[in-house]
Design a protein around this motif. Structure first.
Motif, mmCIF file in Angstrom:
data_model
loop_
_atom_site.group_PDB
_atom_site.id
_atom_site.type_symbol
_atom_site.label_atom_id
_atom_site.label_comp_id
_atom_site.label_asym_id
_atom_site.label_seq_id
_atom_site.Cartn_x
_atom_site.Cartn_y
_atom_site.Cartn_z
ATOM 1 N N GLY A 142 20.865 65.005 58.427
ATOM 2 C CA GLY A 142 19.962 64.988 59.573
ATOM 3 C C GLY A 142 19.275 63.639 59.708
ATOM 4 N N SER A 143 18.006 63.666 60.131
ATOM 5 C CA SER A 143 17.278 62.430 60.408
ATOM 6 C C SER A 143 16.063 62.209 59.519
ATOM 7 C CB SER A 143 16.812 62.425 61.880
ATOM 8 O OG SER A 143 17.909 62.514 62.752
ATOM 9 N N PHE A 144 15.545 63.259 58.875
ATOM 10 C CA PHE A 144 14.274 63.136 58.161
ATOM 11 C C PHE A 144 14.428 63.436 56.676
ATOM 12 C CE2 PHE A 144 13.028 63.764 62.537
ATOM 13 C CZ PHE A 144 11.945 62.903 62.689
ATOM 14 N N TYR A 145 13.496 62.892 55.914
ATOM 15 C CA TYR A 145 13.404 63.131 54.477
ATOM 16 C C TYR A 145 11.940 63.008 54.085
ATOM 17 C CZ TYR A 145 13.277 57.997 54.454
ATOM 18 O OH TYR A 145 12.943 56.677 54.692
ATOM 19 N N MET A 146 11.630 63.350 52.837
ATOM 20 C CA MET A 146 10.281 63.190 52.288
ATOM 21 C C MET A 146 10.305 62.094 51.240
ATOM 22 S SD MET A 146 8.461 65.461 53.926
ATOM 23 C CE MET A 146 6.932 65.277 52.982
ATOM 24 N N TYR A 147 9.231 61.271 51.214
ATOM 25 C CA TYR A 147 9.239 60.184 50.240
ATOM 26 C C TYR A 147 7.838 59.839 49.775
ATOM 27 C CZ TYR A 147 7.453 56.212 52.995
ATOM 28 O OH TYR A 147 6.644 55.340 53.687
ATOM 29 N N VAL A 148 7.794 59.115 48.652
ATOM 30 C CA VAL A 148 6.566 58.584 48.072
ATOM 31 C C VAL A 148 6.482 57.109 48.430
ATOM 32 C CG1 VAL A 148 5.419 57.968 45.912
ATOM 33 C CG2 VAL A 148 6.452 60.216 46.167
ATOM 34 N N GLU A 149 5.462 56.719 49.182
ATOM 35 C CA GLU A 149 5.232 55.305 49.523
ATOM 36 C C GLU A 149 4.455 54.647 48.382
ATOM 37 O OE1 GLU A 149 5.167 51.851 50.472
ATOM 38 O OE2 GLU A 149 6.127 53.047 52.055
ATOM 39 N N SER A 150 5.089 53.654 47.752
ATOM 40 C CA SER A 150 4.508 53.071 46.542
ATOM 41 C C SER A 150 3.710 51.797 46.782
ATOM 42 C CB SER A 150 5.623 52.775 45.525
ATOM 43 O OG SER A 150 6.240 53.974 45.127
ATOM 44 N N SER A 151 3.563 51.393 48.038
ATOM 45 C CA SER A 151 2.747 50.216 48.314
ATOM 46 C C SER A 151 1.270 50.515 48.079
ATOM 47 C CB SER A 151 2.950 49.757 49.763
ATOM 48 O OG SER A 151 4.300 49.351 49.974
ATOM 49 N N ALA A 152 0.483 49.452 47.905
ATOM 50 C CA ALA A 152 -0.963 49.613 47.692
ATOM 51 C C ALA A 152 -1.564 50.454 48.819
ATOM 52 C CB ALA A 152 -1.634 48.251 47.629
ATOM 53 N N PRO A 153 -2.470 51.364 48.482
ATOM 54 C CA PRO A 153 -3.152 51.540 47.194
ATOM 55 C C PRO A 153 -2.511 52.588 46.290
ATOM 56 C CG PRO A 153 -4.250 52.861 48.828
ATOM 57 C CD PRO A 153 -3.094 52.213 49.545
ATOM 58 N N ASN A 154 -1.212 52.873 46.475
ATOM 59 C CA ASN A 154 -0.576 53.989 45.760
ATOM 60 C C ASN A 154 0.030 53.625 44.409
ATOM 61 O OD1 ASN A 154 -1.291 55.551 47.934
ATOM 62 N ND2 ASN A 154 0.731 55.510 48.884
ATOM 63 N N TYR A 155 -0.251 52.449 43.907
ATOM 64 C CA TYR A 155 0.150 52.092 42.544
ATOM 65 C C TYR A 155 -1.007 51.315 41.947
ATOM 66 C CZ TYR A 155 1.121 47.153 43.765
ATOM 67 O OH TYR A 155 1.008 45.834 44.156
ATOM 68 N N SER A 156 -1.195 51.267 40.590
ATOM 69 C CA SER A 156 -0.194 51.625 39.594
ATOM 70 C C SER A 156 -0.484 53.020 39.014
ATOM 71 C CB SER A 156 -0.243 50.631 38.440
ATOM 72 O OG SER A 156 0.071 49.331 38.847
ATOM 73 N N THR A 157 0.613 53.663 38.609
ATOM 74 C CA THR A 157 0.565 54.939 37.888
ATOM 75 C C THR A 157 -0.302 55.959 38.615
ATOM 76 O OG1 THR A 157 0.629 53.534 35.905
ATOM 77 C CG2 THR A 157 0.492 55.909 35.577
ATOM 78 N N LYS A 158 0.005 56.167 39.878
ATOM 79 C CA LYS A 158 -0.655 57.219 40.643
ATOM 80 C C LYS A 158 0.358 58.320 40.954
ATOM 81 C CE LYS A 158 -4.422 54.459 42.496
ATOM 82 N NZ LYS A 158 -5.209 54.088 43.696
ATOM 83 N N THR A 159 -0.158 59.524 41.194
ATOM 84 C CA THR A 159 0.703 60.704 41.268
ATOM 85 C C THR A 159 0.544 61.432 42.594
ATOM 86 O OG1 THR A 159 0.584 61.013 38.868
ATOM 87 C CG2 THR A 159 1.240 62.917 40.181
#
Length: 219
Positions: A93-110
């Motif tokens: 299809g066209s969509f998916y789910m993802y984790v955006e790792s750019s700031a402020p989502n790092y370092s070691t965030k869940t």
């Protein structure tokens, strides 16, 4: 002494007294307080079964974002915003789910992403399948699948991948037969590493029962 007949999740106060053979009793001791353990949850309220699929084409459906984490998963079409990480498109299809790792989502965030509750009662070879995409730096973090059969009171790791797995969608199949006696809830745990090049994605979710049918005798 063993105290019996107590109620789960209840506070109690206990005092003791000494008593001799003649029936004389001492004064009561100082009170000791304690609370019994809470009753264990009995599974979860099943909303799905062993014939299930989800590709997030119309939204996140019966999946939910956790409120007990650092940030949320994101539904997306096309490539992720950061260069040299994440998929360029969905695997179906066209969509998916993802984790955006750019700031402020790092370092070691869940970020946790919770499945519906599956009723696997009576299944023989239940399997949870999905596509995953881990492309970026070697220090990009990890993707973990966890399972709970006590309504989220505790979680067990049932699958894990860490680091760069290449710029392609991969297939995961996880044996769920350990949970065939009742209900189970799953969740994806995305943990960022020490870099913005750590986008992780999932798509094409399924729960199936691969039990082999018993042949019918022919007379």
């Amino acid at each position: 002494v063993n105290l019996t007949g107590l109620t789960a999740g209840t506070a109690y106060s206990v005092q003791i007294a000494a008593k001799d053979a003649a029936g004389n009793s001492s004064d009561l001791s100082n009170a000791v307080t304690f609370e019994t353990e809470a009753a264990a949850s009995a599974g979860c309220n099943a909303t799905a079964g062993s014939n299930y699929s989800e590709g997030f084409e119309a939204g996140i459906a019966d999946w939910t974002q956790s409120t007990n984490d650092d940030f949320n998963w994101t539904r997306r079409s096309g490539s992720t915003p950061s260069n040299r990480t994440g998929p360029s498109s969905a695997t179906e299809g066209s969509f998916y789910m993802y984790v955006e790792s750019s700031a402020p989502n790092y370092s070691t965030k869940t970020a946790f992403f919770n499945s519906p509750c599956y009723d696997l009662t009576g299944t023989e070879n239940a399997t949870f399948g999905f596509k995953y995409h881990l492309y970026g730096s070697a220090a990009m973090g990890s993707l973990t699948l966890q399972a709970s059969n006590d309504n989220g009171a505790s979680w067990n790791d049932v699958w894990n991948k860490s680091g760069n797995q290449g710029n392609s969608w991969q297939t995961a199949t996880v044996d769920m037969s350990a949970y065939s006696a009742g209900t189970v809830q799953l969740r994806f745990k995305g943990t960022t590493g020490t870099t913005w090049q750590g986008d992780m994605a999932i798509d094409a979710i399924s729960m199936t029962d691969g039990a082999v049918a018993t042949p019918t005798a022919v007379n």
